[in-house]
Design a protein around this motif. Structure first.
Motif, PDB file in Angstrom:
ATOM      1  N   VAL A 205     -11.197   7.136  -9.275  1.00 27.86           N
ATOM      2  CA  VAL A 205     -12.010   5.979  -8.923  1.00 27.86           C
ATOM      3  C   VAL A 205     -12.180   5.984  -7.407  1.00 27.86           C
ATOM      4  O   VAL A 205     -11.204   6.166  -6.674  1.00 27.86           O
ATOM      5  CB  VAL A 205     -11.360   4.653  -9.374  1.00 27.86           C
ATOM      6  N   VAL A 206     -13.402   5.797  -6.942  1.00 23.47           N
ATOM      7  CA  VAL A 206     -13.663   5.696  -5.507  1.00 23.47           C
ATOM      8  C   VAL A 206     -13.959   4.234  -5.176  1.00 23.47           C
ATOM      9  O   VAL A 206     -14.839   3.620  -5.792  1.00 23.47           O
ATOM     10  CB  VAL A 206     -14.851   6.576  -5.079  1.00 23.47           C
ATOM     11  N   VAL A 207     -13.206   3.677  -4.214  1.00 20.80           N
ATOM     12  CA  VAL A 207     -13.392   2.283  -3.826  1.00 20.80           C
ATOM     13  C   VAL A 207     -13.631   2.203  -2.319  1.00 20.80           C
ATOM     14  O   VAL A 207     -13.350   3.138  -1.568  1.00 20.80           O
ATOM     15  CB  VAL A 207     -12.176   1.407  -4.207  1.00 20.80           C
ATOM     16  N   GLU A 208     -14.172   1.057  -1.891  1.00 18.36           N
ATOM     17  CA  GLU A 208     -14.256   0.808  -0.458  1.00 18.36           C
ATOM     18  C   GLU A 208     -12.844   0.762   0.113  1.00 18.36           C
ATOM     19  O   GLU A 208     -11.957   0.128  -0.455  1.00 18.36           O
ATOM     20  CB  GLU A 208     -14.964  -0.523  -0.188  1.00 18.36           C
ATOM     21  N   ASN A 209     -12.644   1.444   1.224  1.00 19.78           N
ATOM     22  CA  ASN A 209     -11.306   1.512   1.792  1.00 19.78           C
ATOM     23  C   ASN A 209     -10.943   0.185   2.454  1.00 19.78           C
ATOM     24  O   ASN A 209     -11.588  -0.237   3.422  1.00 19.78           O
ATOM     25  CB  ASN A 209     -11.232   2.645   2.814  1.00 19.78           C
ATOM     26  N   PRO A 210      -9.879  -0.496   1.949  1.00 19.73           N
ATOM     27  CA  PRO A 210      -9.501  -1.795   2.517  1.00 19.73           C
ATOM     28  C   PRO A 210      -8.595  -1.680   3.742  1.00 19.73           C
ATOM     29  O   PRO A 210      -7.966  -2.664   4.132  1.00 19.73           O
ATOM     30  CB  PRO A 210      -8.761  -2.455   1.350  1.00 19.73           C
ATOM     31  N   GLY A 211      -8.523  -0.472   4.337  1.00 17.78           N
ATOM     32  CA  GLY A 211      -7.697  -0.287   5.526  1.00 17.78           C
ATOM     33  C   GLY A 211      -6.534   0.661   5.335  1.00 17.78           C
ATOM     34  O   GLY A 211      -5.542   0.603   6.081  1.00 17.78           O
ATOM     35  N   VAL A 212      -6.633   1.560   4.365  1.00 17.20           N
ATOM     36  CA  VAL A 212      -5.594   2.557   4.107  1.00 17.20           C
ATOM     37  C   VAL A 212      -5.909   3.807   4.919  1.00 17.20           C
ATOM     38  O   VAL A 212      -6.992   4.381   4.792  1.00 17.20           O
ATOM     39  CB  VAL A 212      -5.525   2.892   2.605  1.00 17.20           C
ATOM     40  N   HIS A 213      -4.958   4.249   5.735  1.00 15.31           N
ATOM     41  CA  HIS A 213      -5.199   5.389   6.613  1.00 15.31           C
ATOM     42  C   HIS A 213      -4.404   6.634   6.218  1.00 15.31           C
ATOM     43  O   HIS A 213      -4.751   7.741   6.641  1.00 15.31           O
ATOM     44  CB  HIS A 213      -4.872   5.019   8.057  1.00 15.31           C
ATOM     45  N   ASN A 214      -3.334   6.467   5.452  1.00 12.78           N
ATOM     46  CA  ASN A 214      -2.494   7.595   5.043  1.00 12.78           C
ATOM     47  C   ASN A 214      -2.646   7.861   3.550  1.00 12.78           C
ATOM     48  O   ASN A 214      -2.878   6.940   2.767  1.00 12.78           O
ATOM     49  CB  ASN A 214      -1.023   7.309   5.338  1.00 12.78           C
ATOM     50  N   TRP A 215      -2.488   9.108   3.164  1.00 11.48           N
ATOM     51  CA  TRP A 215      -2.524   9.443   1.744  1.00 11.48           C
ATOM     52  C   TRP A 215      -1.156   9.162   1.116  1.00 11.48           C
ATOM     53  O   TRP A 215      -0.145   9.050   1.809  1.00 11.48           O
ATOM     54  CB  TRP A 215      -2.942  10.894   1.520  1.00 11.48           C
ATOM     55  N   TYR A 216      -1.167   9.084  -0.227  1.00 13.44           N
ATOM     56  CA  TYR A 216       0.063   8.777  -0.980  1.00 13.44           C
ATOM     57  C   TYR A 216      -0.023   9.439  -2.337  1.00 13.44           C
ATOM     58  O   TYR A 216      -1.091   9.439  -2.970  1.00 13.44           O
ATOM     59  CB  TYR A 216       0.212   7.264  -1.161  1.00 13.44           C
ATOM     60  N   THR A 217       1.109  10.004  -2.808  1.00 10.24           N
ATOM     61  CA  THR A 217       1.170  10.506  -4.175  1.00 10.24           C
ATOM     62  C   THR A 217       2.514  10.154  -4.806  1.00 10.24           C
ATOM     63  O   THR A 217       3.547  10.127  -4.121  1.00 10.24           O
ATOM     64  CB  THR A 217       1.003  12.046  -4.278  1.00 10.24           C
ATOM     65  N   SER A 218       2.483   9.869  -6.074  1.00 16.29           N
ATOM     66  CA  SER A 218       3.678   9.780  -6.915  1.00 16.29           C
ATOM     67  C   SER A 218       3.286  10.455  -8.217  1.00 16.29           C
ATOM     68  O   SER A 218       2.597   9.859  -9.052  1.00 16.29           O
ATOM     69  CB  SER A 218       4.090   8.323  -7.142  1.00 16.29           C
ATOM     70  N   VAL A 219       3.694  11.699  -8.353  1.00 19.02           N
ATOM     71  CA  VAL A 219       3.092  12.572  -9.356  1.00 19.02           C
ATOM     72  C   VAL A 219       4.058  12.894 -10.473  1.00 19.02           C
ATOM     73  O   VAL A 219       5.226  13.222 -10.239  1.00 19.02           O
ATOM     74  CB  VAL A 219       2.615  13.886  -8.681  1.00 19.02           C
ATOM     75  N   GLU A 220       3.554  12.801 -11.721  1.00 19.48           N
ATOM     76  CA  GLU A 220       4.257  13.337 -12.879  1.00 19.48           C
ATOM     77  C   GLU A 220       3.742  14.762 -13.093  1.00 19.48           C
ATOM     78  O   GLU A 220       2.637  14.960 -13.586  1.00 19.48           O
ATOM     79  CB  GLU A 220       3.963  12.513 -14.132  1.00 19.48           C
ATOM     80  N   ASP A 221       4.535  15.749 -12.713  1.00 21.84           N
ATOM     81  CA  ASP A 221       4.053  17.129 -12.803  1.00 21.84           C
ATOM     82  C   ASP A 221       3.709  17.535 -14.228  1.00 21.84           C
ATOM     83  O   ASP A 221       2.806  18.342 -14.457  1.00 21.84           O
ATOM     84  CB  ASP A 221       5.103  18.090 -12.237  1.00 21.84           C
ATOM     85  N   ASP A 222       4.434  16.989 -15.198  1.00 21.92           N
ATOM     86  CA  ASP A 222       4.194  17.371 -16.587  1.00 21.92           C
ATOM     87  C   ASP A 222       3.668  16.212 -17.432  1.00 21.92           C
ATOM     88  O   ASP A 222       3.572  16.317 -18.648  1.00 21.92           O
ATOM     89  CB  ASP A 222       5.491  17.900 -17.222  1.00 21.92           C
ATOM     90  N   GLY A 223       3.318  15.101 -16.793  1.00 19.69           N
ATOM     91  CA  GLY A 223       2.861  13.943 -17.547  1.00 19.69           C
ATOM     92  C   GLY A 223       1.375  13.738 -17.419  1.00 19.69           C
ATOM     93  O   GLY A 223       0.702  14.359 -16.594  1.00 19.69           O
ATOM     94  N   PRO A 224       0.813  12.826 -18.220  1.00 19.18           N
ATOM     95  CA  PRO A 224      -0.630  12.597 -18.213  1.00 19.18           C
ATOM     96  C   PRO A 224      -1.112  11.670 -17.117  1.00 19.18           C
ATOM     97  O   PRO A 224      -2.313  11.542 -16.907  1.00 19.18           O
ATOM     98  CB  PRO A 224      -0.879  11.973 -19.586  1.00 19.18           C
ATOM     99  N   ARG A 225      -0.171  10.993 -16.395  1.00 21.53           N
ATOM    100  CA  ARG A 225      -0.573  10.006 -15.395  1.00 21.53           C
ATOM    101  C   ARG A 225       0.117  10.288 -14.074  1.00 21.53           C
ATOM    102  O   ARG A 225       1.257  10.763 -14.035  1.00 21.53           O
ATOM    103  CB  ARG A 225      -0.204   8.592 -15.841  1.00 21.53           C
ATOM    104  N   SER A 226      -0.566   9.976 -13.013  1.00 22.54           N
ATOM    105  CA  SER A 226       0.001  10.002 -11.676  1.00 22.54           C
ATOM    106  C   SER A 226      -0.621   8.861 -10.883  1.00 22.54           C
ATOM    107  O   SER A 226      -1.627   8.275 -11.296  1.00 22.54           O
ATOM    108  CB  SER A 226      -0.284  11.335 -10.980  1.00 22.54           C
ATOM    109  N   THR A 227      -0.016   8.573  -9.739  1.00 24.75           N
ATOM    110  CA  THR A 227      -0.564   7.567  -8.847  1.00 24.75           C
ATOM    111  C   THR A 227      -0.782   8.214  -7.488  1.00 24.75           C
ATOM    112  O   THR A 227       0.154   8.781  -6.917  1.00 24.75           O
ATOM    113  CB  THR A 227       0.395   6.372  -8.696  1.00 24.75           C
ATOM    114  N   TYR A 228      -1.997   8.165  -7.000  1.00 21.20           N
ATOM    115  CA  TYR A 228      -2.250   8.707  -5.670  1.00 21.20           C
ATOM    116  C   TYR A 228      -3.526   8.103  -5.099  1.00 21.20           C
ATOM    117  O   TYR A 228      -4.397   7.634  -5.829  1.00 21.20           O
ATOM    118  CB  TYR A 228      -2.341  10.234  -5.679  1.00 21.20           C
ATOM    119  N   PHE A 229      -3.585   8.092  -3.763  1.00 17.65           N
ATOM    120  CA  PHE A 229      -4.826   7.681  -3.098  1.00 17.65           C
ATOM    121  C   PHE A 229      -4.998   8.484  -1.813  1.00 17.65           C
ATOM    122  O   PHE A 229      -4.037   8.797  -1.120  1.00 17.65           O
ATOM    123  CB  PHE A 229      -4.893   6.171  -2.837  1.00 17.65           C
TER     124      PHE A 229
END
Length: 313
Positions: free
Chosen positions: A180-204
Motif C-alpha cells: 500500500v502506498v500512502v502519503e508520508n505523514p513524516g516517516v524518514h527511516n525505513w522499518y522491517t519486522s519480517v517473518e522469513d517463512d510466514g505469509p505476513r510481514s510489517t515494513y515501511f
C-alpha cells in the motif's frame, strides 16, 4: 571482440545483465514482453537486503557486489533514484546472518534489532535510469512475447516467473506480495519486522512519492489484484509501529509476484541443440534488487566465456 547477445526479460535482472554485457563491448538486444515500468521489479519496495532468496552460500557475494554499486549510485539520487537511508530490522540479530553481514558498513545491533544505513531505491526512477544507461551503451529493446527461448548464438534467460513455462522449470513459482502506498505523514527511516517463512510481514519504506507499506508473502498465489482486506491489515500492522500511519491518505495499491525457485537462484550455462550458448539467470525470489549486479556479472561472464577444450581421446 564484440558479439550479439539476446537478453530475454526486461526487469531488473535482465536490464543489469544487459548493461554489463553492453558496456563490455557486446551488441545486446533485450526482448521484453512488457514495458519495464509494468514489470514485477517496478512494484518492489526497493530496500537492499537479502530476503527470501537461496542458496545462502552464494547470496552473500552477489548481494555485497550489488551493495557496492548502489553505494556509488547513491551519490546521484535525483538521477538514479538510489539513496542511503537509516532504518531498523526489528528482532534481527547478527548471529542469524551469514558472513556477508560483517562486510555491510555500519550494520550494528541494538536492543530492538539491527540498524543500518542501506540503499533504498525508488524503483520507477531507477529502472528508467537503467534503460537510459543501456541505450547509451548501444543496447536496444524489442517488445515481443517469447513463446520459447530464441535459437541464437548467445542468449541470456532473465525471464523470472516466465521461466516456469519457457525453460520449462516447474521449480519456479510465485510468492505474492501486496503493498500500500500512502502519503508520508513524516516517516524518514525505513522499518522491517519480517517473518522469513510466514505469509505476513510489517515494513515501511519512505520514498520521494510516498510511504510504501507492506506486506505479504503468499506462496503459489497468482492473483495480481489488490485485496482490500489485506490492504487494511497492512496499514493496521504498520500503524502499530508508527501510529500516524493510520490516518495517512492511500495513494495506490501494488501487487507483485516474486519469482521464487525451490532450489534457489539458477545461474547456469548450457549448450543448445543448435550449438548456441544459453545462460540462465532467474529465480531471485524477494531479493532481485539486492543481488542484481552480482548476478549480472556472473551471468555475463558465463555468456561470453570461451568453451572449455574437449579432453583428448
Amino acid at each position: 571482440m564484440s558479439s550479439d547477445v539476446i537478453v530475454v526479460g526486461g526487469g531488473i535482472i535482465g536490464l543489469t545483465t544487459a548493461i554489463v554485457l553492453a558496456e563490455s563491448g557486446h551488441r545486446v538486444r533485450v526482448w521484453r514482453r512488457e514495458q519495464t515500468r509494468d514489470t514485477t521489479s517496478a512494484t518492489a519496495g526497493g530496500l537492499w537486503w537479502p530476503y527470501r532468496i537461496d542458496p545462502e552460500v552464494r547470496v552473500g557475494a552477489w548481494a555485497l557486489a550489488s551493495l557496492r554499486v548502489y553505494e556509488e549510485l547513491a551519490g546521484r539520487p535525483d538521477e538514479t533514484g538510489v539513496r542511503l537511508v537509516e532504518g531498523l530490522h526489528e528482532g534481527a540479530r547478527l548471529a542469524d546472518l551469514g558472513p556477508w553481514a560483517a562486510k555491510v558498513p555500519g550494520l550494528r545491533e541494538d536492543p530492538r534489532g539491527l540498524r543500518a544505513r542501506l540503499p533504498l531505491i525508488d524503483m520507477p526512477v531507477f529502472l528508467g535510469w537503467l534503460e537510459r544507461r543501456l541505450t547509451a551503451a548501444g543496447g536496444t529493446f524489442e517488445t515481443r512475447e517469447a513463446e520459447r527461448l530464441p535459437d541464437a548464438p548467445t542468449v541470456v534467460n532473465c525471464t523470472g516467473l516466465g521461466a516456469r513455462d519457457l525453460v520449462p522449470d516447474l521449480e519456479v513459482r510465485p510468492v505474492r506480495g501486496q503493498l500500500v502506498v500512502v502519503e508520508n505523514p513524516g516517516v524518514h527511516n525505513w522499518y522491517t519486522s519480517v517473518e522469513d517463512d510466514g505469509p505476513r510481514s510489517t515494513y515501511f519504506f519512505p520514498q520521494p512519492y510516498g510511504l510504501i507499506l507492506g506486506g505479504t508473502a503468499e506462496e503459489d498465489n497468482w492473483n495480481r489484484a489488490p485485496d482490500p482486506a489485506t490492504a487494511e491489515r497492512i496499514v493496521a500492522r504498520c500503524a502499530l509501529v508508527r501510529p500516524e500511519i493510520a490516518g495517512a491518505r492511500v495513494l495506490a495499491h501494488r501487487v507483485g509476484l516474486r519469482p521464487a525457485r525451490t532450489s534457489g537462484v539458477r545461474i547456469e550455462r548450457e549448450t543448445t541443440a543448435h550449438g548456441g550458448v544459453l545462460v540462465h539467470n532467474y529465480g531471485h525470489g524477494g531479493a532481485g534488487v539486492t543481488v542484481a549486479w552480482g548476478c549480472a556479472e556472473e551471468a555475463a561472464a558465463l555468456a561470453t566465456a570461451s568453451p572449455a577444450p574437449r579432453p583428448p581421446r
